[in-house]
Design a protein around this motif. Structure first.
Motif: not given
Length: 438
Positions: A7, A181-182
């Protein structure tokens, strides 16, 4: 931790676009001035600096979407801005349309300096926060290296080479937009906005120890009663001064002035055009290597120690560059001194600034505090490079670099007498400690 690292890496890719967008214009510098027959003042303050003025606007107002829409959605919007800017500026046929699209890319840069470090600092465990937020700076310098390398490889493809130099940024921009988006939303932002169940799902995936989870839950779910206190109140005066000085000195090192005009500076030092572009690639490599060193040391030695090293080396390297121009030391000496300068920046200010600013404010004021720091940084980053062509022509490159060296003496005093250490402390404990120093 693997998920948190992924992330963080995706959010940090905003830094790659930041670095690429900021520096890619250097390869088109002289070609654009000749193409549109621009004066030094118009070229420096309008064509070259328009992206930086966009960055100022993005930094001034970037806290609004970062707070209201969230860190993740803001990062996605940034990706769209970069994509449109790259395509539009590469197709422009006059300086005004060109500058409009460059301004849009600048907005993306300015907002990214708020949203990306805020997102990463809010998902990172304290003992790894410096290294993870440092991924943003690593990607900035990686983007700078790729921009210099891209400019060098595309420099001989014809009169419209500058269009390809600017247009290739659209590819990483679109990839970044898709990857954002992930990733999940920041759990601290979710908690501050009353989305407790969604935040708990994210927290379950994070590698936090029990004490850190308790602090986060107690503080973020129930923000302090004075959460609406203005950022400029007495309580937050010390973090504000810290933010102002680290951003101020970052730009008065001359780093953005150098990156924007690296080929021109090398040519001023007696190198040919192609050699100057190749030397710029060397700058990117040195920047990358010493940024990696800084990122690996920031959680071990601390932010303050790296700033000490960087300040001393700044003073030495900038003084040598100034002397080289004063005494006409042409050839390899100027590139060597500038390599030392970029290494000084990478291991000190470059590794520290975005980590430090993202750490020193409470959760409910982090985006606003970062907006303040980014605004100071980018106002100076726009103003200083704008005058480089004029200053080089009027007072000379040697004098300009000696002024930067003098400013770094004051940075050393700031680090010694004022700057606190922030490593290994939770965001909540750190903000409480600093806000009590009025």
């Amino acid at each position: 931790m693997n998920k948190v690292f992924y992330w963080s890496l995706v959010a940090a890719l905003a830094g790659f676009l930041f670095g690429f967008d900021t520096v890619v214009i250097s390869g088109a510098d002289k070609k654009l001035q000749a193409l549109w027959n621009s004066s030094d003042v118009f070229h420096g303050s309008f064509v070259m600096a328009m992206a930086l003025w966009g960055t100022v606007v993005g930094a001034l107002f970037g806290s609004i979407p970062t707070h209201r829409l969230g860190r993740k959605k803001t990062l996605w919007i940034i990706g769209i801005f970069y994509s449109v800017s790259a395509i539009g500026s590469s197709l422009a046929f006059d300086p005004y349309i060109f500058s409009t699209f460059r301004f849009l890319g600048g907005l993306g840069v300015g907002v990214s300096t708020i949203a990306a470090p805020a997102y990463i600092s809010e998902i990172a465990p304290p003992q790894k926060r410096g290294k993870l937020v440092g991924l943003y700076q690593f990607n900035i310098v990686f983007g700078i290296l790729m921009a210099f390398l891209s400019n060098f490889l595309l420099s001989d493809i014809g009169d419209n080479a500058w269009r390809w130099m600017l247009g290739v940024e659209a590819f990483p921009a679109l990839i970044f937009t898709a990857l954002v988006s992930s990733i999940p939303k920041s759990p601290r932002w979710l908690l501050m906005n009353g989305k407790e169940s969604e935040a708990k799902k994210v927290l379950q995936k994070m590698d936090l120890d029990e004490a850190e989870t308790d602090i986060l839950n107690k503080t973020a779910i129930n923000p302090p009663s004075n959460s609406r206190v203005e950022l400029f109140s007495l309580k937050y005066r010390f973090p504000m001064w810290l933010t102002f000085f680290i951003a101020f000195f970052n730009q008065f090192s001359g780093i953005n002035a150098f990156l924007y005009y690296a080929p021109r500076i090398f040519e001023e030092g007696g190198l040919g055009e192609n050699t100057a572009l190749l030397s710029s690639v060397g700058i990117g490599i040195i920047n990358l290597i010493f940024t990696l060193i800084g990122i690996n040391l920031i959680d071990r030695l601390g932010r303050r120690q790296l700033m000490y090293y960087g300040s001393f080396c700044y003073i030495v390297s900038l003084s040598l560059v100034g002397c080289a121009f004063f005494f006409a030391w042409e050839g390899v000496l100027i590139p060597i001194f500038l390599f030392l300068f970029i290494a000084s920046h990478a291991i000190g200010q470059g590794a520290v600034i975005w980590v430090f600013i993202s750490e020193i404010y409470p959760n409910h004021l982090r985006n606003t505090g970062q907006a303040f720091g980014s605004s100071i940084h980018w106002i100076l980053a726009a103003a200083i490079p704008s005058f480089v062509p004029f200053l080089f022509a009027s007072i000379g490159a040697g004098t300009v670099f000696m002024i930067f060296a003098g400013m770094m003496v004051f940075q050393l005093l700031f680090v010694h007498f004022i700057m606190p250490e922030t490593k290994g402390i939770s965001l909540e404990q750190l903000s409480e400690k600093l806000s009590s120093k009025t």
